[in-house]
Design an enzyme around this catalytic site. Sequence first.
Site, short mmCIF file in Angstrom:
data_model
loop_
_atom_site.label_atom_id
_atom_site.label_comp_id
_atom_site.label_asym_id
_atom_site.label_seq_id
_atom_site.Cartn_x
_atom_site.Cartn_y
_atom_site.Cartn_z
CB SER A 116 -0.91 -0.04 1.24
OG SER A 116 -1.29 1.24 1.66
CB THR A 117 1.00 4.01 -2.49
OG1 THR A 117 -0.43 4.13 -2.54
CG2 THR A 117 1.48 3.22 -3.69
#
Lengths: 209, 209
Positions: free
Chosen positions: B12-13
């Site tokens: 997840s960025t």
Amino acid sequence: MKALDFWFEFASTYSYLTAMRIEAAARRAGVEVRWKPFLLGPVFAGQGLSTSPFNIYPLKGGNMLRDVERIAAAMGLGFRTPDPFPQNGLTAARIALIGCDEDWGADFTRAVYLAEFDQGRQISDKAVLSDILHSLGQDPEAVLQRSESPENKARLKAQTETAMQLNMFGAPTFMTEDGELFWGNDRLEQALYWARHHTLEGFFEQDAG
Amino acid sequence: MKALDFWFEFASTYSYLTAMRIEAAARRAGVEVRWKPFLLGPVFAGQGLSTSPFNIYPLKGGNMLRDVERIAAAMGLGFRTPDPFPQNGLTAARIALIGCDEDWGADFTRAVYLAEFDQGRQISDKAVLSDILHSLGQDPEAVLQRSESPENKARLKAQTETAMQLNMFGAPTFMTEDGELFWGNDRLEQALYWARHHTLEGFFEQDAG
């Protein structure tokens, strides 16, 4: 003066939060706001969605309602879930388009959002919209008639098509004059900062300072 | 001391952005952070999604990359889009689970995120994870072996199931001790505030003040 385009849809809960605070935030930032009503229906359809993503993904929808409720309360705003959700904001958007050309678009927009999310009224109901127009010193019948002219209908359609050409996928969306897109009520401060500085460099230092 | 659970997924960025700043923010707020690795794959599958929503909705995905790029730059962090996106963070999550029981979980997590999003390395590659473990003074082979024990695998599965029981649908997610869920890097400050005050009342006044 630098300007920021504020693209909003009347059914959108987070657009409500933004509409109620954007003018004060923009004044502090020294940026002019241009109010741009559009319709999310065609935007969602363009992504293969038949309704709001908040209905398609109920966990996300449930969290959104709680999130908006928390933020609205902290802002001193009421919030109740519209029934049905999303509301049909077509007529309101057509009227807002006229109001934004004149000097009552922002007032009208805030009043519609309060009717919808604070008072729980049906914003597709022309009687509700007439009440609001009347309270703003407008002639409800004349404005409603103008809003349903073929030219005005086509204009809202064109504005929505512009939103899609600009790669918008939700609301609120902010566009800076140099073409930077920011999505969501939580990006308002960044959008205003970018409108002035054409970068976010310094944005977080400013917050801490 | 009040505590906040920080649920993160290595692919997840926005979890990357949070991981790099949560300890400083929590220190300022006087809140203890509990790091909770979990897997988004089963969470997305539970919503009928076969991959990241950012892949399913490309306009949203494109905006996410630009948004993260802007924020990372303003935070002084590098950012490049992993290829493939999302990365497979299974092994990293299994290791992080062990590290979070000991005292090196947060350091390991930040190092994995930097390898992935700053250096563009493959975090499913055990050589990459071994390098990181080595740099933290851990015995890579021993840790990798423990991470793949049936007990540890089951524990990560159970932790992911807990996330789903808590209605999580994305990452990062923050849970307060009184059960309030906040989703997204942009909600970190609100989650920390809630962890202390059990309300957001006063949150925006604090910001303006």
